[in-house]
Write a protein that holds these residues in place. Structure first.
Motif, PDB file in Angstrom:
ATOM      1  N   GLY A 144      67.049  58.148  48.266  1.00 13.36           N
ATOM      2  CA  GLY A 144      67.511  58.048  46.881  1.00 13.36           C
ATOM      3  C   GLY A 144      68.982  58.365  46.731  1.00 13.36           C
ATOM      4  N   ARG A 145      69.297  59.101  45.660  1.00  9.99           N
ATOM      5  CA  ARG A 145      70.689  59.397  45.311  1.00  9.99           C
ATOM      6  C   ARG A 145      70.931  60.906  45.313  1.00  9.99           C
ATOM      7  NH1 ARG A 145      73.382  55.569  42.127  1.00  9.99           N
ATOM      8  NH2 ARG A 145      74.400  57.249  40.981  1.00  9.99           N
ATOM      9  N   ILE A 146      72.069  61.300  45.863  1.00 15.72           N
ATOM     10  CA  ILE A 146      72.511  62.687  45.724  1.00 15.72           C
ATOM     11  C   ILE A 146      73.791  62.634  44.892  1.00 15.72           C
ATOM     12  CG2 ILE A 146      73.209  64.818  46.855  1.00 15.72           C
ATOM     13  CD1 ILE A 146      71.735  63.829  49.359  1.00 15.72           C
ATOM     14  N   ASP A 147      73.669  63.057  43.646  1.00 13.75           N
ATOM     15  CA  ASP A 147      74.814  63.055  42.734  1.00 13.75           C
ATOM     16  C   ASP A 147      74.857  64.384  42.003  1.00 13.75           C
ATOM     17  OD1 ASP A 147      72.808  62.845  40.786  1.00 13.75           O
ATOM     18  OD2 ASP A 147      73.019  60.668  40.651  1.00 13.75           O
ATOM     19  N   HIS A 148      75.657  64.467  40.942  1.00 11.86           N
ATOM     20  CA  HIS A 148      75.817  65.748  40.247  1.00 11.86           C
ATOM     21  C   HIS A 148      74.510  66.256  39.643  1.00 11.86           C
ATOM     22  CE1 HIS A 148      76.177  62.991  36.847  1.00 11.86           C
ATOM     23  NE2 HIS A 148      75.939  64.026  36.053  1.00 11.86           N
ATOM     24  N   THR A 149      73.560  65.360  39.363  1.00 14.55           N
ATOM     25  CA  THR A 149      72.292  65.802  38.776  1.00 14.55           C
ATOM     26  C   THR A 149      71.276  66.236  39.838  1.00 14.55           C
ATOM     27  OG1 THR A 149      71.423  63.549  38.684  1.00 14.55           O
ATOM     28  CG2 THR A 149      72.541  64.352  36.725  1.00 14.55           C
ATOM     29  N   THR A 150      71.417  65.771  41.069  1.00 16.69           N
ATOM     30  CA  THR A 150      70.438  66.107  42.112  1.00 16.69           C
ATOM     31  C   THR A 150      71.008  66.994  43.231  1.00 16.69           C
ATOM     32  OG1 THR A 150      70.947  64.055  43.302  1.00 16.69           O
ATOM     33  CG2 THR A 150      69.094  63.997  41.747  1.00 16.69           C
ATOM     34  N   ILE A 193      75.769  58.882  47.547  1.00 17.96           N
ATOM     35  CA  ILE A 193      76.118  60.294  47.613  1.00 17.96           C
ATOM     36  C   ILE A 193      77.459  60.490  46.927  1.00 17.96           C
ATOM     37  CG2 ILE A 193      77.172  60.144  49.914  1.00 17.96           C
ATOM     38  CD1 ILE A 193      75.932  63.008  50.404  1.00 17.96           C
ATOM     39  N   SER A 194      77.509  61.436  46.014  1.00 19.21           N
ATOM     40  CA  SER A 194      78.744  61.726  45.278  1.00 19.21           C
ATOM     41  C   SER A 194      79.475  62.885  45.957  1.00 19.21           C
ATOM     42  CB  SER A 194      78.418  62.103  43.837  1.00 19.21           C
ATOM     43  OG  SER A 194      77.817  63.394  43.796  1.00 19.21           O
ATOM     44  N   SER A 195      80.596  63.261  45.391  1.00 22.28           N
ATOM     45  CA  SER A 195      81.355  64.394  45.927  1.00 22.28           C
ATOM     46  C   SER A 195      80.526  65.680  45.858  1.00 22.28           C
ATOM     47  CB  SER A 195      82.673  64.559  45.184  1.00 22.28           C
ATOM     48  OG  SER A 195      82.436  64.768  43.805  1.00 22.28           O
ATOM     49  N   ALA A 196      79.666  65.794  44.857  1.00 22.89           N
ATOM     50  CA  ALA A 196      78.792  66.974  44.754  1.00 22.89           C
ATOM     51  C   ALA A 196      77.833  67.034  45.944  1.00 22.89           C
ATOM     52  CB  ALA A 196      78.017  66.944  43.443  1.00 22.89           C
ATOM     53  N   GLY A 197      77.309  65.898  46.355  1.00 22.58           N
ATOM     54  CA  GLY A 197      76.437  65.837  47.527  1.00 22.58           C
ATOM     55  C   GLY A 197      77.195  66.116  48.808  1.00 22.58           C
ATOM     56  N   LEU A 198      78.407  65.581  48.906  1.00 23.53           N
ATOM     57  CA  LEU A 198      79.239  65.832  50.084  1.00 23.53           C
ATOM     58  C   LEU A 198      79.573  67.320  50.191  1.00 23.53           C
ATOM     59  CD1 LEU A 198      81.654  62.770  49.955  1.00 23.53           C
ATOM     60  CD2 LEU A 198      79.773  63.142  51.565  1.00 23.53           C
ATOM     61  N   ALA A 255      71.539  57.282  60.794  1.00 22.38           N
ATOM     62  CA  ALA A 255      71.048  56.127  60.028  1.00 22.38           C
ATOM     63  C   ALA A 255      71.726  55.954  58.671  1.00 22.38           C
ATOM     64  CB  ALA A 255      69.526  56.197  59.869  1.00 22.38           C
ATOM     65  N   LEU A 256      73.046  56.075  58.653  1.00 24.16           N
ATOM     66  CA  LEU A 256      73.776  55.881  57.402  1.00 24.16           C
ATOM     67  C   LEU A 256      73.758  54.412  56.993  1.00 24.16           C
ATOM     68  CD1 LEU A 256      76.981  58.032  58.080  1.00 24.16           C
ATOM     69  CD2 LEU A 256      74.976  58.686  56.741  1.00 24.16           C
ATOM     70  N   GLN A 257      73.448  54.158  55.726  1.00 24.51           N
ATOM     71  CA  GLN A 257      73.545  52.808  55.179  1.00 24.51           C
ATOM     72  C   GLN A 257      75.034  52.435  55.126  1.00 24.51           C
ATOM     73  OE1 GLN A 257      70.929  50.852  54.502  1.00 24.51           O
ATOM     74  NE2 GLN A 257      69.626  52.516  55.225  1.00 24.51           N
ATOM     75  N   PRO A 258      75.383  51.142  55.131  1.00 25.20           N
ATOM     76  CA  PRO A 258      76.797  50.741  55.154  1.00 25.20           C
ATOM     77  C   PRO A 258      77.658  51.401  54.075  1.00 25.20           C
ATOM     78  CG  PRO A 258      75.412  48.843  55.572  1.00 25.20           C
ATOM     79  CD  PRO A 258      74.490  49.983  55.233  1.00 25.20           C
ATOM     80  N   MET A 259      77.152  51.492  52.842  1.00 23.97           N
ATOM     81  CA  MET A 259      77.960  52.098  51.780  1.00 23.97           C
ATOM     82  C   MET A 259      78.168  53.595  52.023  1.00 23.97           C
ATOM     83  SD  MET A 259      77.488  51.852  47.694  1.00 23.97           S
ATOM     84  CE  MET A 259      77.101  53.465  47.062  1.00 23.97           C
ATOM     85  N   ILE A 260      77.136  54.277  52.491  1.00 21.76           N
ATOM     86  CA  ILE A 260      77.241  55.714  52.777  1.00 21.76           C
ATOM     87  C   ILE A 260      78.164  55.927  53.975  1.00 21.76           C
ATOM     88  CG2 ILE A 260      75.956  57.819  53.302  1.00 21.76           C
ATOM     89  CD1 ILE A 260      75.250  56.562  50.557  1.00 21.76           C
ATOM     90  N   GLN A 261      78.075  55.042  54.944  1.00 16.39           N
ATOM     91  CA  GLN A 261      78.947  55.128  56.117  1.00 16.39           C
ATOM     92  C   GLN A 261      80.414  54.993  55.689  1.00 16.39           C
ATOM     93  OE1 GLN A 261      77.741  52.513  59.248  1.00 16.39           O
ATOM     94  NE2 GLN A 261      79.140  53.416  60.713  1.00 16.39           N
TER      95      GLN A 261
END
Length: 124
Positions: A18-24, A56-61, A82-88
């Motif tokens: 899923g997503r790791i952002d400021h809410t998660t 993944i946002s800066s909060a996740g990083l 196993a990073l997806q292209p955008m995450i990579q």
């Protein structure tokens, strides 16, 4: 965001979807933190499977940076696979690919960090 863990020999396989952002990010940190405590030397290593991570946002990083520092402080090892292209691309832009060892697949990571775990891994 969903997280699952699986113990394989001396490796904790931590699967993120899923997503790791400021809410998660806080929830991600809460789920990841307990696994960092015993991440020392050869006894226990942490493998982050990002195959299902779509954002993944800066909060996740930030959570990853703190986790990586804690592992290193304990002489532990935390790697990413196993990073997806955008995450990579995000990892390359933010230079996180220099902070963490990044592997193309979970199996490749296991083969590198724990041959025992690699032979026990069934690819689920």
């Amino acid at each position: 965001m969903e997280c699952k863990t699986q113990n394989i020999a001396n490796v904790v396989l931590f699967q993120v979807e899923g997503r790791i952002d400021h809410t998660t990010a806080k929830a991600f940190e809460s789920v990841l933190s307990p696994h960092l405590a015993g991440c020392t030397g050869e006894e226990k290593k942490l493998l982050l499977d990002c195959g299902g991570l779509v954002y993944i946002s800066s909060a996740g990083l930030r959570v990853l940076m703190i986790a990586g520092k804690q592992c290193r402080k304990q002489s532990g090892k935390m790697v990413v696979a196993a990073l997806q292209p955008m995450i990579q691309e995000i990892f390359q832009i933010s230079r996180f690919d220099k902070v963490f060892e990044v592997f193309p697949t979970v199996r490749a990571a296991l083969e590198n960090i724990s041959p025992a775990a690699a032979s026990a891994y069934d690819g689920r």
